[in-house]
Design an enzyme around this catalytic site. Structure first.
Site, PDB file in Angstrom:
ATOM      1  N   SER A  22      -8.813  59.257 -64.991  1.00 42.62           N
ATOM      2  CA  SER A  22      -7.630  58.535 -64.521  1.00 42.62           C
ATOM      3  C   SER A  22      -6.332  58.964 -65.211  1.00 42.62           C
ATOM      4  O   SER A  22      -5.299  59.075 -64.545  1.00 42.62           O
ATOM      5  CB  SER A  22      -7.854  57.030 -64.665  1.00 42.62           C
ATOM      6  OG  SER A  22      -8.860  56.626 -63.767  1.00 42.62           O
ATOM      7  N   LYS A  71     -15.796  46.025 -65.981  1.00 40.06           N
ATOM      8  CA  LYS A  71     -15.324  45.636 -64.641  1.00 40.06           C
ATOM      9  C   LYS A  71     -15.730  44.225 -64.221  1.00 40.06           C
ATOM     10  O   LYS A  71     -14.996  43.553 -63.508  1.00 40.06           O
ATOM     11  CB  LYS A  71     -15.871  46.612 -63.588  1.00 40.06           C
ATOM     12  CG  LYS A  71     -15.126  47.924 -63.486  1.00 40.06           C
ATOM     13  CD  LYS A  71     -15.762  48.723 -62.347  1.00 40.06           C
ATOM     14  CE  LYS A  71     -14.960  49.940 -62.000  1.00 40.06           C
ATOM     15  NZ  LYS A  71     -15.470  50.612 -60.803  1.00 40.06           N
ATOM     16  N   ASP A 108     -11.829  49.812 -55.149  1.00 41.55           N
ATOM     17  CA  ASP A 108     -12.932  50.762 -54.912  1.00 41.55           C
ATOM     18  C   ASP A 108     -13.359  50.797 -53.447  1.00 41.55           C
ATOM     19  O   ASP A 108     -13.685  51.864 -52.913  1.00 41.55           O
ATOM     20  CB  ASP A 108     -14.140  50.407 -55.790  1.00 41.55           C
ATOM     21  CG  ASP A 108     -13.942  50.832 -57.238  1.00 41.55           C
ATOM     22  OD1 ASP A 108     -13.175  51.775 -57.491  1.00 41.55           O
ATOM     23  OD2 ASP A 108     -14.562  50.210 -58.121  1.00 41.55           O
ATOM     24  N   ALA A 135     -28.121  49.579 -55.774  1.00 40.71           N
ATOM     25  CA  ALA A 135     -27.704  48.174 -55.612  1.00 40.71           C
ATOM     26  C   ALA A 135     -26.892  47.709 -56.817  1.00 40.71           C
ATOM     27  O   ALA A 135     -26.903  46.521 -57.149  1.00 40.71           O
ATOM     28  CB  ALA A 135     -28.940  47.299 -55.404  1.00 40.71           C
ATOM     29  N   GLY A 137     -23.038  48.071 -59.173  1.00 40.40           N
ATOM     30  CA  GLY A 137     -21.639  47.728 -58.920  1.00 40.40           C
ATOM     31  C   GLY A 137     -21.014  48.591 -57.843  1.00 40.40           C
ATOM     32  O   GLY A 137     -20.255  48.091 -56.994  1.00 40.40           O
ATOM     33  N   TYR A 225     -19.433  62.688 -58.212  1.00 41.29           N
ATOM     34  CA  TYR A 225     -18.565  63.846 -57.935  1.00 41.29           C
ATOM     35  C   TYR A 225     -18.676  64.927 -59.012  1.00 41.29           C
ATOM     36  O   TYR A 225     -17.871  65.853 -59.053  1.00 41.29           O
ATOM     37  CB  TYR A 225     -17.107  63.414 -57.725  1.00 41.29           C
ATOM     38  CG  TYR A 225     -16.502  62.650 -58.888  1.00 41.29           C
ATOM     39  CD1 TYR A 225     -16.006  63.312 -59.990  1.00 41.29           C
ATOM     40  CD2 TYR A 225     -16.457  61.261 -58.868  1.00 41.29           C
ATOM     41  CE1 TYR A 225     -15.465  62.618 -61.056  1.00 41.29           C
ATOM     42  CE2 TYR A 225     -15.919  60.558 -59.924  1.00 41.29           C
ATOM     43  CZ  TYR A 225     -15.424  61.247 -61.016  1.00 41.29           C
ATOM     44  OH  TYR A 225     -14.899  60.546 -62.067  1.00 41.29           O
ATOM     45  N   GLY A 246     -17.594  62.873 -53.354  1.00 36.90           N
ATOM     46  CA  GLY A 246     -17.171  61.622 -53.984  1.00 36.90           C
ATOM     47  C   GLY A 246     -15.823  61.671 -54.683  1.00 36.90           C
ATOM     48  O   GLY A 246     -15.292  60.630 -55.078  1.00 36.90           O
TER      49      GLY A 246
HETATM   50  P1  ATR Z   1     -22.847  51.473 -60.810  1.00 37.99           P
HETATM   51  O1  ATR Z   1     -21.903  50.418 -61.286  1.00 37.99           O
HETATM   52  O2  ATR Z   1     -22.294  52.871 -60.885  1.00 37.99           O
HETATM   53  O3  ATR Z   1     -23.395  51.162 -59.462  1.00 37.99           O
HETATM   54  P2  ATR Z   1     -25.256  50.502 -62.034  1.00 37.99           P
HETATM   55  O4  ATR Z   1     -24.826  49.115 -61.725  1.00 37.99           O
HETATM   56  O5  ATR Z   1     -25.832  50.798 -63.381  1.00 37.99           O
HETATM   57  O6  ATR Z   1     -24.039  51.503 -61.864  1.00 37.99           O
HETATM   58  O7  ATR Z   1     -26.275  50.959 -60.905  1.00 37.99           O
HETATM   59  C1  ATR Z   1     -26.943  52.185 -60.943  1.00 37.99           C
HETATM   60  C2  ATR Z   1     -27.830  52.326 -59.711  1.00 37.99           C
HETATM   61  O8  ATR Z   1     -28.553  53.565 -59.820  1.00 37.99           O
HETATM   62  C3  ATR Z   1     -28.856  51.222 -59.586  1.00 37.99           C
HETATM   63  O9  ATR Z   1     -29.065  50.953 -58.218  1.00 37.99           O
HETATM   64  C4  ATR Z   1     -30.106  51.875 -60.208  1.00 37.99           C
HETATM   65  O10 ATR Z   1     -31.309  51.350 -59.755  1.00 37.99           O
HETATM   66  P3  ATR Z   1     -31.969  50.048 -60.482  1.00 37.99           P
HETATM   67  O11 ATR Z   1     -31.249  48.871 -59.915  1.00 37.99           O
HETATM   68  O12 ATR Z   1     -33.393  50.088 -60.115  1.00 37.99           O
HETATM   69  O13 ATR Z   1     -31.724  50.227 -61.961  1.00 37.99           O
HETATM   70  C5  ATR Z   1     -29.943  53.291 -59.712  1.00 37.99           C
HETATM   71  N1  ATR Z   1     -30.732  54.232 -60.538  1.00 37.99           N
HETATM   72  C6  ATR Z   1     -30.426  54.679 -61.771  1.00 37.99           C
HETATM   73  N2  ATR Z   1     -31.396  55.520 -62.221  1.00 37.99           N
HETATM   74  C7  ATR Z   1     -32.338  55.580 -61.238  1.00 37.99           C
HETATM   75  C8  ATR Z   1     -33.598  56.265 -61.084  1.00 37.99           C
HETATM   76  N3  ATR Z   1     -34.077  57.072 -62.041  1.00 37.99           N
HETATM   77  N4  ATR Z   1     -34.275  56.098 -59.917  1.00 37.99           N
HETATM   78  C9  ATR Z   1     -33.806  55.294 -58.943  1.00 37.99           C
HETATM   79  N5  ATR Z   1     -32.621  54.604 -59.029  1.00 37.99           N
HETATM   80  C10 ATR Z   1     -31.908  54.755 -60.162  1.00 37.99           C
END
Ligand code: ATR
Length: 279
Positions: A22, A71, A108, A135, A137, A225, A246
């Site tokens: 940023s 956030k 966002d 699922a 943020g 990205y 992205g």
């Molecule tokens: P953000 O704010 O960027 O969305 P986050 O809230 O930490 O970050 O979410 C990361 C996402 O990547 C989640 O959906 C996570 O799945 P889980 O809810 O099961 O943790 C997903 N993710 C991260 N590593 C993963 C992996 N090795 N396999 C499948 N999903 C993964």
């Protein structure tokens, strides 16, 4: 440019914050438009978020961006939260009003949708069904954006099913929950595929996803990205799907904040994209 007491100041609050693009992004626009402003990285440890946020107004800041891990927590610390930020459950932009009140916004969803619509899709109307991987943020911002765009069904596929079900509890029957093991078949009939997980990011595990069932007209986009062209985007493009990277989401989400703080609506251009890729 030298600064003085009338310089408009903003920044990005995060921990750690040295990776944030940023300052480079807003610094480019400040230079480009010759504005008397400054945009600073503001490293704030989680235990000091409240003092930092309340200090913004006292220090005469125009506002700030908020990034990981603050956030969600920051939503409790502001005087007002706009409707979109409330729906997403997170704030990424703080604006200090002339009277010193702090408003929390979330840009966002705007950044995601603007990037999607300007970056490669030629949609006149929204597709009927989108598949969202993840699922967290980022997924919440994508859901709000696609709900407002008019997509009728959002199929959320997440490793932890409970988190996808929690989204259904919040957003209602527009969300269909699918097990992670069924992610390949879940792509059938989709007009849009969005990866909001960290899989495929440099240094993270790969995203293992077979695209065989995805219609070739479906648009594929990645929140990741770095790299700019993720393996998902490369595979999708090779089979003929339109793809949107992205980086544009990052650029577009910054526009409303810059306008609110510095008084000029900035443009997202190819030169700006290149500037971010160079740094
Ligand atoms: P953000 O704010 O960027 O969305 P986050 O809230 O930490 O970050 O979410 C990361 C996402 O990547 C989640 O959906 C996570 O799945 P889980 O809810 O099961 O943790 C997903 N993710 C991260 N590593 C993963 C992996 N090795 N396999 C499948 N999903 C993964």
């Amino acid at each position: 440019m030298s600064h003085n007491a009338t310089t408009k100041v903003a920044g990005v609050i995060g921990w750690p914050v040295d990776h944030s693009k940023s300052p480079r992004l807003h610094g480019y626009w400040l230079d480009r438009y010759g504005l008397d402003g400054a945009y600073l990285p503001l490293p704030v440890v989680p235990g000091r978020l409240e003092s930092a946020v309340h200090g913004l107004s006292a220090l005469g800041f125009r506002g700030a961006n908020v990034t990981i891990p603050h956030k969600e927590a920051v939503i409790q610390l502001v005087d007002r939260v706009d409707a979109i930020a409330q729906r997403i459950g997170a704030v990424n932009t703080l604006v200090v009003s002339d009277s010193g009140e702090l408003e929390g916004r979330n840009t966002d969803a705007y950044g995601f949708l603007t990037n999607l619509c300007m970056g490669g899709s030629d949609w006149v109307t929204a597709p009927d069904r989108a598949v969202i991987l993840g699922a967290g943020g980022a997924a919440r911002a994508v859901i709000v954006a696609l709900q407002d765009f008019g997509v009728r069904q959002l199929r959320v596929v997440n490793r932890s099913r409970g988190k996808a079900e929690a989204l259904r509890a919040v957003f209602g029957p527009i969300i269909e929950v699918v097990d992670w093991a069924e992610r390949h078949e879940a792509l059938a009939d989709a007009g849009l595929l969005v990866n909001t997980t960290s899989l495929g990011m440099a240094g993270q595990p790969p995203l293992e996803l077979e695209l065989g069932d995805l219609p070739t007209g479906a648009v594929v986009t990645d929140i990741v990205y770095s790299p700019l062209v993720t393996p998902l985007l490369r595979t999708a493009a090779a089979r003929g799907n339109p793809t949107v990277d992205g980086l544009g989401m990052l650029l577009h989400q910054a526009v409303p904040g810059f306008e609110a703080w510095f008084g000029r609506r900035p443009e997202v251009t190819a030169a700006l994209r290149q500037h971010l890729l160079d740094g």
